[in-house]
Design a protein around this motif. Structure first.
Motif, PDB file in Angstrom:
ATOM      1  N   ILE A 182      -3.879  -2.606  45.885  1.00 26.04           N
ATOM      2  CA  ILE A 182      -2.906  -1.565  46.206  1.00 26.04           C
ATOM      3  C   ILE A 182      -3.460  -0.749  47.364  1.00 26.04           C
ATOM      4  O   ILE A 182      -4.638  -0.370  47.344  1.00 26.04           O
ATOM      5  CB  ILE A 182      -2.672  -0.662  44.976  1.00 26.04           C
ATOM      6  N   ASP A 183      -2.623  -0.490  48.364  1.00 20.29           N
ATOM      7  CA  ASP A 183      -3.141   0.242  49.522  1.00 20.29           C
ATOM      8  C   ASP A 183      -3.502   1.680  49.132  1.00 20.29           C
ATOM      9  O   ASP A 183      -3.046   2.213  48.122  1.00 20.29           O
ATOM     10  CB  ASP A 183      -2.145   0.204  50.690  1.00 20.29           C
ATOM     11  N   GLU A 184      -4.325   2.304  49.963  1.00 20.35           N
ATOM     12  CA  GLU A 184      -4.922   3.599  49.634  1.00 20.35           C
ATOM     13  C   GLU A 184      -3.870   4.688  49.426  1.00 20.35           C
ATOM     14  O   GLU A 184      -3.964   5.486  48.476  1.00 20.35           O
ATOM     15  CB  GLU A 184      -5.883   4.016  50.754  1.00 20.35           C
ATOM     16  N   GLU A 185      -2.855   4.738  50.286  1.00 19.37           N
ATOM     17  CA  GLU A 185      -1.828   5.764  50.160  1.00 19.37           C
ATOM     18  C   GLU A 185      -1.064   5.627  48.844  1.00 19.37           C
ATOM     19  O   GLU A 185      -0.811   6.616  48.145  1.00 19.37           O
ATOM     20  CB  GLU A 185      -0.852   5.680  51.342  1.00 19.37           C
ATOM     21  N   MET A 186      -0.721   4.386  48.509  1.00 18.34           N
ATOM     22  CA  MET A 186       0.002   4.128  47.273  1.00 18.34           C
ATOM     23  C   MET A 186      -0.854   4.486  46.057  1.00 18.34           C
ATOM     24  O   MET A 186      -0.362   5.073  45.081  1.00 18.34           O
ATOM     25  CB  MET A 186       0.434   2.661  47.209  1.00 18.34           C
ATOM     26  N   MET A 187      -2.130   4.164  46.121  1.00 17.32           N
ATOM     27  CA  MET A 187      -3.016   4.456  44.999  1.00 17.32           C
ATOM     28  C   MET A 187      -3.134   5.958  44.769  1.00 17.32           C
ATOM     29  O   MET A 187      -3.182   6.434  43.614  1.00 17.32           O
ATOM     30  CB  MET A 187      -4.400   3.853  45.226  1.00 17.32           C
ATOM     31  N   GLU A 188      -3.161   6.741  45.838  1.00 20.73           N
ATOM     32  CA  GLU A 188      -3.218   8.190  45.697  1.00 20.73           C
ATOM     33  C   GLU A 188      -1.964   8.726  45.009  1.00 20.73           C
ATOM     34  O   GLU A 188      -2.029   9.639  44.193  1.00 20.73           O
ATOM     35  CB  GLU A 188      -3.401   8.843  47.069  1.00 20.73           C
ATOM     36  N   THR A 189      -0.807   8.141  45.363  1.00 17.95           N
ATOM     37  CA  THR A 189       0.443   8.563  44.720  1.00 17.95           C
ATOM     38  C   THR A 189       0.429   8.208  43.243  1.00 17.95           C
ATOM     39  O   THR A 189       0.825   9.009  42.389  1.00 17.95           O
ATOM     40  CB  THR A 189       1.656   7.899  45.408  1.00 17.95           C
ATOM     41  N   LEU A 190      -0.046   6.997  42.927  1.00 22.58           N
ATOM     42  CA  LEU A 190      -0.128   6.577  41.525  1.00 22.58           C
ATOM     43  C   LEU A 190      -1.103   7.454  40.742  1.00 22.58           C
ATOM     44  O   LEU A 190      -0.862   7.788  39.579  1.00 22.58           O
ATOM     45  CB  LEU A 190      -0.556   5.110  41.432  1.00 22.58           C
ATOM     46  N   LYS A 191      -2.199   7.850  41.385  1.00 21.99           N
ATOM     47  CA  LYS A 191      -3.169   8.725  40.726  1.00 21.99           C
ATOM     48  C   LYS A 191      -2.535  10.071  40.383  1.00 21.99           C
ATOM     49  O   LYS A 191      -2.752  10.618  39.298  1.00 21.99           O
ATOM     50  CB  LYS A 191      -4.393   8.924  41.617  1.00 21.99           C
ATOM     51  N   SER A 192      -1.732  10.600  41.313  1.00 22.81           N
ATOM     52  CA  SER A 192      -1.047  11.868  41.055  1.00 22.81           C
ATOM     53  C   SER A 192      -0.027  11.717  39.929  1.00 22.81           C
ATOM     54  O   SER A 192       0.128  12.612  39.087  1.00 22.81           O
ATOM     55  CB  SER A 192      -0.345  12.352  42.323  1.00 22.81           C
ATOM     56  N   MET A 193       0.668  10.570  39.883  1.00 22.10           N
ATOM     57  CA  MET A 193       1.627  10.314  38.805  1.00 22.10           C
ATOM     58  C   MET A 193       0.912  10.245  37.460  1.00 22.10           C
ATOM     59  O   MET A 193       1.377  10.799  36.464  1.00 22.10           O
ATOM     60  CB  MET A 193       2.397   9.008  39.056  1.00 22.10           C
ATOM     61  N   TYR A 194      -0.228   9.568  37.446  1.00 20.46           N
ATOM     62  CA  TYR A 194      -1.015   9.448  36.211  1.00 20.46           C
ATOM     63  C   TYR A 194      -1.457  10.820  35.705  1.00 20.46           C
ATOM     64  O   TYR A 194      -1.274  11.158  34.522  1.00 20.46           O
ATOM     65  CB  TYR A 194      -2.227   8.547  36.458  1.00 20.46           C
ATOM     66  N   LYS A 195      -2.029  11.631  36.599  1.00 20.48           N
ATOM     67  CA  LYS A 195      -2.522  12.949  36.186  1.00 20.48           C
ATOM     68  C   LYS A 195      -1.383  13.825  35.671  1.00 20.48           C
ATOM     69  O   LYS A 195      -1.540  14.557  34.678  1.00 20.48           O
ATOM     70  CB  LYS A 195      -3.229  13.622  37.361  1.00 20.48           C
ATOM     71  N   THR A 196      -0.233  13.730  36.334  1.00 22.07           N
ATOM     72  CA  THR A 196       0.919  14.544  35.927  1.00 22.07           C
ATOM     73  C   THR A 196       1.449  14.093  34.574  1.00 22.07           C
ATOM     74  O   THR A 196       1.704  14.912  33.677  1.00 22.07           O
ATOM     75  CB  THR A 196       2.027  14.461  36.986  1.00 22.07           C
ATOM     76  N   ALA A 197       1.622  12.771  34.415  1.00 24.01           N
ATOM     77  CA  ALA A 197       2.132  12.233  33.152  1.00 24.01           C
ATOM     78  C   ALA A 197       1.168  12.527  32.006  1.00 24.01           C
ATOM     79  O   ALA A 197       1.583  12.847  30.885  1.00 24.01           O
ATOM     80  CB  ALA A 197       2.368  10.731  33.273  1.00 24.01           C
ATOM     81  N   ARG A 198      -0.125  12.455  32.290  1.00 27.20           N
ATOM     82  CA  ARG A 198      -1.145  12.706  31.262  1.00 27.20           C
ATOM     83  C   ARG A 198      -1.063  14.150  30.761  1.00 27.20           C
ATOM     84  O   ARG A 198      -1.159  14.412  29.550  1.00 27.20           O
ATOM     85  CB  ARG A 198      -2.514  12.417  31.858  1.00 27.20           C
ATOM     86  N   LYS A 199      -0.872  15.098  31.706  1.00 31.92           N
ATOM     87  CA  LYS A 199      -0.715  16.497  31.305  1.00 31.92           C
ATOM     88  C   LYS A 199       0.551  16.677  30.470  1.00 31.92           C
ATOM     89  O   LYS A 199       0.558  17.455  29.508  1.00 31.92           O
ATOM     90  CB  LYS A 199      -0.651  17.379  32.546  1.00 31.92           C
ATOM     91  N   MET A 200       1.599  15.961  30.825  1.00 34.13           N
ATOM     92  CA  MET A 200       2.859  16.085  30.080  1.00 34.13           C
ATOM     93  C   MET A 200       2.698  15.610  28.643  1.00 34.13           C
ATOM     94  O   MET A 200       3.204  16.228  27.705  1.00 34.13           O
ATOM     95  CB  MET A 200       3.961  15.298  30.785  1.00 34.13           C
ATOM     96  N   VAL A 201       1.977  14.495  28.450  1.00 34.17           N
ATOM     97  CA  VAL A 201       1.740  13.988  27.098  1.00 34.17           C
ATOM     98  C   VAL A 201       0.938  15.006  26.295  1.00 34.17           C
ATOM     99  O   VAL A 201       1.297  15.368  25.160  1.00 34.17           O
ATOM    100  CB  VAL A 201       0.999  12.637  27.129  1.00 34.17           C
ATOM    101  N   ASN A 202      -0.150  15.498  26.875  1.00 34.41           N
ATOM    102  CA  ASN A 202      -1.005  16.466  26.172  1.00 34.41           C
ATOM    103  C   ASN A 202      -0.239  17.716  25.775  1.00 34.41           C
ATOM    104  O   ASN A 202      -0.307  18.177  24.620  1.00 34.41           O
ATOM    105  CB  ASN A 202      -2.182  16.868  27.080  1.00 34.41           C
TER     106      ASN A 202
END
Length: 300
Positions: A182-202
Protein backbone atom coordinates in the motif's frame (compact mmCIF):
# COMPACT_ATOMS: atom_id res chain seq x y z
CA UNK A 1 -8.78 -12.32 51.90
CA UNK A 2 -10.26 -8.84 51.35
CA UNK A 3 -14.01 -8.34 50.95
CA UNK A 4 -13.46 -7.25 47.36
CA UNK A 5 -11.53 -10.45 46.51
CA UNK A 6 -14.14 -12.55 48.32
CA UNK A 7 -16.95 -10.85 46.41
CA UNK A 8 -15.13 -11.43 43.13
CA UNK A 9 -14.81 -15.13 43.91
CA UNK A 10 -18.46 -15.35 44.94
CA UNK A 11 -19.46 -13.66 41.70
CA UNK A 12 -17.47 -16.28 39.75
CA UNK A 13 -19.27 -19.03 41.67
CA UNK A 14 -22.64 -17.49 40.83
CA UNK A 15 -21.71 -17.24 37.16
CA UNK A 16 -20.92 -20.97 37.10
CA UNK A 17 -24.31 -21.70 38.69
CA UNK A 18 -26.11 -19.42 36.26
CA UNK A 19 -24.45 -20.48 33.02
CA UNK A 20 -23.11 -24.02 33.56
CA UNK A 21 -25.96 -25.58 35.57
CA UNK A 22 -23.75 -27.59 37.96
CA UNK A 23 -25.32 -30.48 39.86
CA UNK A 24 -22.94 -30.43 42.84
CA UNK A 25 -20.62 -28.11 44.71
CA UNK A 26 -17.74 -30.35 43.62
CA UNK A 27 -18.44 -29.35 40.00
CA UNK A 28 -18.35 -25.67 40.95
CA UNK A 29 -15.11 -26.13 42.88
CA UNK A 30 -13.44 -28.04 40.03
CA UNK A 31 -14.51 -25.44 37.47
CA UNK A 32 -12.93 -22.58 39.43
CA UNK A 33 -9.99 -24.38 41.03
CA UNK A 34 -11.37 -23.87 44.54
CA UNK A 35 -11.87 -26.25 47.44
CA UNK A 36 -15.36 -27.62 47.96
CA UNK A 37 -15.20 -26.39 51.55
CA UNK A 38 -14.62 -22.80 50.41
CA UNK A 39 -17.46 -23.00 47.88
CA UNK A 40 -19.75 -24.24 50.66
CA UNK A 41 -18.68 -21.35 52.90
CA UNK A 42 -19.43 -18.80 50.16
CA UNK A 43 -22.80 -20.28 49.25
CA UNK A 44 -24.11 -21.04 52.72
CA UNK A 45 -25.62 -17.55 53.38
CA UNK A 46 -27.23 -17.49 49.93
CA UNK A 47 -28.69 -20.99 50.30
CA UNK A 48 -30.06 -20.03 53.71
CA UNK A 49 -31.81 -16.98 52.22
CA UNK A 50 -33.15 -18.94 49.24
CA UNK A 51 -31.03 -16.99 46.75
CA UNK A 52 -29.38 -20.24 45.62
CA UNK A 53 -31.54 -23.34 45.53
CA UNK A 54 -30.35 -26.92 45.31
CA UNK A 55 -29.29 -28.39 42.95
CA UNK A 56 -27.84 -25.11 42.13
CA UNK A 57 -30.33 -22.74 40.62
CA UNK A 58 -29.91 -19.01 41.11
CA UNK A 59 -33.08 -17.07 41.96
CA UNK A 60 -32.22 -13.77 40.30
CA UNK A 61 -35.01 -11.81 41.89
CA UNK A 62 -33.89 -12.81 45.38
CA UNK A 63 -30.27 -12.32 44.40
CA UNK A 64 -31.07 -8.74 43.43
CA UNK A 65 -32.40 -8.13 46.95
CA UNK A 66 -29.36 -9.83 48.48
CA UNK A 67 -26.63 -8.20 46.35
CA UNK A 68 -25.69 -5.14 48.40
CA UNK A 69 -22.17 -6.60 48.48
CA UNK A 70 -21.84 -5.71 44.79
CA UNK A 71 -23.33 -2.22 44.99
CA UNK A 72 -19.97 -0.53 44.56
CA UNK A 73 -19.58 -2.20 41.17
CA UNK A 74 -23.04 -1.73 39.64
CA UNK A 75 -25.45 1.09 38.96
CA UNK A 76 -28.86 1.35 40.56
CA UNK A 77 -30.56 0.60 37.26
CA UNK A 78 -28.98 -2.82 36.93
CA UNK A 79 -30.34 -6.09 38.18
CA UNK A 80 -28.48 -9.30 38.85
CA UNK A 81 -28.71 -10.80 35.36
CA UNK A 82 -27.43 -7.72 33.54
CA UNK A 83 -24.70 -7.23 36.14
CA UNK A 84 -23.23 -10.68 35.56
CA UNK A 85 -23.47 -10.50 31.76
CA UNK A 86 -21.84 -7.06 31.73
CA UNK A 87 -18.60 -8.64 32.90
CA UNK A 88 -18.74 -10.98 29.93
CA UNK A 89 -19.29 -8.04 27.59
CA UNK A 90 -16.34 -6.20 29.15
CA UNK A 91 -14.08 -9.21 28.51
CA UNK A 92 -15.36 -9.57 24.95
CA UNK A 93 -14.76 -5.88 24.21
CA UNK A 94 -11.13 -6.20 25.38
CA UNK A 95 -10.66 -9.27 23.21
CA UNK A 96 -12.22 -7.61 20.14
CA UNK A 97 -9.93 -4.60 20.55
CA UNK A 98 -6.94 -6.93 20.70
CA UNK A 99 -8.13 -8.61 17.49
CA UNK A 100 -8.57 -5.18 15.86
CA UNK A 101 -5.08 -4.05 16.94
CA UNK A 102 -3.43 -7.22 15.69
CA UNK A 103 -5.27 -7.06 12.36
CA UNK A 104 -4.14 -3.51 11.68
CA UNK A 105 -0.59 -4.21 12.85
CA UNK A 106 -0.46 -7.11 10.39
CA UNK A 107 -1.67 -4.80 7.62
CA UNK A 108 0.81 -2.03 8.38
CA UNK A 109 3.76 -4.45 8.75
CA UNK A 110 2.82 -6.72 5.79
CA UNK A 111 2.95 -9.60 8.27
CA UNK A 112 1.00 -12.62 6.98
CA UNK A 113 1.80 -14.68 10.07
CA UNK A 114 0.37 -12.03 12.37
CA UNK A 115 -2.68 -11.73 10.12
CA UNK A 116 -3.27 -15.46 10.48
CA UNK A 117 -3.06 -15.14 14.27
CA UNK A 118 -5.57 -12.29 14.19
CA UNK A 119 -7.99 -14.44 12.19
CA UNK A 120 -7.63 -17.23 14.75
CA UNK A 121 -8.73 -14.78 17.44
CA UNK A 122 -12.05 -14.52 15.60
CA UNK A 123 -12.94 -18.06 16.68
CA UNK A 124 -12.66 -16.91 20.29
CA UNK A 125 -14.76 -13.83 19.48
CA UNK A 126 -17.51 -16.05 18.07
CA UNK A 127 -17.40 -18.30 21.14
CA UNK A 128 -17.61 -15.31 23.48
CA UNK A 129 -20.65 -14.02 21.63
CA UNK A 130 -22.29 -17.43 21.76
CA UNK A 131 -21.75 -17.58 25.53
CA UNK A 132 -23.33 -14.14 25.95
CA UNK A 133 -26.25 -15.10 23.70
CA UNK A 134 -26.96 -18.31 25.59
CA UNK A 135 -26.51 -16.54 28.93
CA UNK A 136 -29.10 -13.91 27.97
CA UNK A 137 -31.52 -16.68 27.03
CA UNK A 138 -30.81 -18.45 30.33
CA UNK A 139 -31.44 -15.30 32.36
CA UNK A 140 -34.71 -14.65 30.55
CA UNK A 141 -35.89 -18.24 30.97
CA UNK A 142 -35.12 -18.17 34.70
CA UNK A 143 -36.40 -14.69 35.36
CA UNK A 144 -38.86 -13.41 32.69
CA UNK A 145 -40.12 -10.35 34.55
CA UNK A 146 -40.07 -6.59 33.88
CA UNK A 147 -36.37 -6.46 33.00
CA UNK A 148 -36.90 -8.71 29.95
CA UNK A 149 -36.20 -6.13 27.26
CA UNK A 150 -33.18 -4.73 29.15
CA UNK A 151 -31.65 -8.19 29.38
CA UNK A 152 -32.17 -8.58 25.64
CA UNK A 153 -30.01 -5.48 25.11
CA UNK A 154 -27.01 -7.40 26.45
CA UNK A 155 -27.36 -9.88 23.61
CA UNK A 156 -27.61 -7.01 21.12
CA UNK A 157 -24.34 -5.48 22.27
CA UNK A 158 -22.64 -8.88 22.17
CA UNK A 159 -23.85 -9.27 18.60
CA UNK A 160 -22.53 -5.77 17.75
CA UNK A 161 -19.11 -6.75 19.11
CA UNK A 162 -19.14 -9.89 16.99
CA UNK A 163 -19.92 -7.77 13.93
CA UNK A 164 -16.93 -5.53 14.73
CA UNK A 165 -14.76 -8.64 14.95
CA UNK A 166 -16.04 -9.80 11.55
CA UNK A 167 -15.04 -6.49 9.97
CA UNK A 168 -11.53 -6.69 11.42
CA UNK A 169 -11.19 -9.95 9.49
CA UNK A 170 -11.30 -7.98 6.20
CA UNK A 171 -8.24 -6.06 7.43
CA UNK A 172 -6.35 -9.21 8.41
CA UNK A 173 -7.34 -10.99 5.19
CA UNK A 174 -5.83 -8.20 3.10
CA UNK A 175 -2.49 -8.63 4.88
CA UNK A 176 -2.72 -12.39 4.42
CA UNK A 177 -3.76 -12.51 0.77
CA UNK A 178 -2.36 -9.41 -0.96
CA UNK A 179 1.35 -9.08 -1.72
CA UNK A 180 1.31 -5.64 -3.40
CA UNK A 181 2.30 -2.88 -0.95
CA UNK A 182 0.00 0.00 0.00
CA UNK A 183 1.46 3.36 -0.93
CA UNK A 184 2.57 5.69 1.86
CA UNK A 185 -0.22 8.26 1.48
CA UNK A 186 -2.91 5.59 1.53
CA UNK A 187 -1.36 3.90 4.55
CA UNK A 188 -1.42 7.17 6.49
CA UNK A 189 -5.13 7.55 5.72
CA UNK A 190 -5.80 3.97 6.82
CA UNK A 191 -3.83 4.57 10.02
CA UNK A 192 -6.00 7.60 10.80
CA UNK A 193 -9.15 5.53 10.11
CA UNK A 194 -7.89 2.79 12.43
CA UNK A 195 -7.11 5.20 15.28
CA UNK A 196 -10.48 6.92 14.90
CA UNK A 197 -12.47 3.68 14.73
CA UNK A 198 -10.54 2.28 17.71
CA UNK A 199 -11.47 5.32 19.83
CA UNK A 200 -15.10 4.92 18.78
CA UNK A 201 -15.17 1.28 19.92
CA UNK A 202 -13.57 2.12 23.27
CA UNK A 203 -15.78 5.09 24.03
CA UNK A 204 -19.02 3.47 22.93
CA UNK A 205 -18.34 0.48 25.18
CA UNK A 206 -17.35 2.79 28.06
CA UNK A 207 -20.70 4.51 27.58
CA UNK A 208 -22.58 1.23 27.72
CA UNK A 209 -20.65 -0.51 30.48
CA UNK A 210 -20.11 2.48 32.79
CA UNK A 211 -23.09 4.73 31.95
CA UNK A 212 -20.85 7.41 30.44
CA UNK A 213 -23.50 8.86 28.14
CA UNK A 214 -21.64 12.16 27.90
CA UNK A 215 -19.22 10.43 25.49
CA UNK A 216 -21.79 10.47 22.70
CA UNK A 217 -20.76 13.91 21.40
CA UNK A 218 -17.15 12.76 21.04
CA UNK A 219 -18.17 9.58 19.27
CA UNK A 220 -20.37 11.54 16.87
CA UNK A 221 -17.42 13.84 16.08
CA UNK A 222 -15.29 10.79 15.37
CA UNK A 223 -18.00 9.46 13.06
CA UNK A 224 -17.81 12.62 10.97
CA UNK A 225 -14.03 12.31 10.83
CA UNK A 226 -14.08 8.67 9.76
CA UNK A 227 -16.49 9.43 6.92
CA UNK A 228 -14.19 12.19 5.70
CA UNK A 229 -11.25 9.77 5.82
CA UNK A 230 -13.28 7.13 3.98
CA UNK A 231 -13.99 9.60 1.17
CA UNK A 232 -10.31 10.50 0.97
CA UNK A 233 -9.28 6.83 0.86
CA UNK A 234 -11.76 5.89 -1.86
CA UNK A 235 -10.68 8.88 -3.95
CA UNK A 236 -7.10 7.69 -3.55
CA UNK A 237 -8.06 4.22 -4.77
CA UNK A 238 -9.94 5.66 -7.75
CA UNK A 239 -6.91 7.79 -8.70
CA UNK A 240 -4.56 4.80 -8.46
CA UNK A 241 -6.85 2.69 -10.62
CA UNK A 242 -7.01 5.42 -13.27
CA UNK A 243 -3.22 5.74 -13.33
CA UNK A 244 -2.52 1.99 -13.27
CA UNK A 245 -0.96 0.90 -16.59
CA UNK A 246 -1.71 -2.78 -16.05
CA UNK A 247 -5.18 -3.74 -14.83
CA UNK A 248 -5.22 -7.53 -14.80
CA UNK A 249 -7.41 -9.75 -12.62
CA UNK A 250 -4.95 -9.79 -9.71
CA UNK A 251 -4.62 -6.01 -9.70
CA UNK A 252 -8.37 -5.59 -9.88
CA UNK A 253 -8.78 -7.92 -6.88
CA UNK A 254 -6.16 -5.86 -5.02
CA UNK A 255 -8.21 -2.68 -5.37
CA UNK A 256 -11.39 -4.52 -4.43
CA UNK A 257 -9.76 -5.90 -1.27
CA UNK A 258 -8.36 -2.49 -0.38
CA UNK A 259 -11.84 -0.98 -0.75
CA UNK A 260 -13.15 -3.63 1.67
CA UNK A 261 -10.53 -2.59 4.21
CA UNK A 262 -11.68 1.04 3.94
CA UNK A 263 -15.30 -0.05 4.29
CA UNK A 264 -14.42 -2.19 7.34
CA UNK A 265 -13.17 0.85 9.27
CA UNK A 266 -16.30 2.80 8.35
CA UNK A 267 -18.60 -0.06 9.42
CA UNK A 268 -16.77 -0.46 12.74
CA UNK A 269 -17.45 3.24 13.35
CA UNK A 270 -21.13 2.85 12.43
CA UNK A 271 -21.55 -0.10 14.79
CA UNK A 272 -19.93 1.94 17.56
CA UNK A 273 -22.62 4.57 17.02
CA UNK A 274 -25.26 1.84 17.36
CA UNK A 275 -23.72 0.74 20.68
CA UNK A 276 -23.67 4.24 22.17
CA UNK A 277 -27.26 4.81 21.01
CA UNK A 278 -28.16 1.55 22.73
CA UNK A 279 -26.45 2.79 25.91
CA UNK A 280 -28.69 5.87 25.92
CA UNK A 281 -31.81 3.75 25.50
CA UNK A 282 -30.66 1.30 28.16
CA UNK A 283 -29.94 3.82 30.91
CA UNK A 284 -32.86 6.10 30.10
CA UNK A 285 -35.27 3.15 30.13
CA UNK A 286 -36.41 3.67 26.55
CA UNK A 287 -38.37 0.56 25.47
CA UNK A 288 -36.69 -1.64 22.87
CA UNK A 289 -37.96 -4.38 20.60
CA UNK A 290 -38.05 -7.84 22.15
CA UNK A 291 -37.41 -9.57 18.82
CA UNK A 292 -34.36 -11.84 19.37
CA UNK A 293 -31.27 -10.60 17.49
CA UNK A 294 -30.85 -13.89 15.65
CA UNK A 295 -33.99 -12.98 13.69
CA UNK A 296 -32.60 -9.55 12.79
CA UNK A 297 -29.26 -10.53 11.27
CA UNK A 298 -29.94 -9.00 7.88
CA UNK A 299 -27.51 -6.15 8.56
CA UNK A 300 -23.81 -6.77 8.09
Amino acid sequence: MTNRAKNSTLKAVLEVILYDNPATQDEIADKLGLTRRYVTKLLQPLIKEGVVRRAYILDLKKFEEFSEMFDEEKTSREHAGTFLIKDMLRDMAKHICRQFDMSFEALSQYDAEMADEALKLDYISNNMHEKIRSSVETVISINPYSEFSKTMVMGEVGYDLERIADHTCHIANFALQESDPIDEEMMETLKSMYKTARKMVNQSMDAFLDERLELKDKVMDYEEKIHELQKKALNNIATQMAEDDVMDKDRSNYYLSLSRVVKAFERIGDISIEIIDTAGEFYRNIPRTTTPERFRRTKS
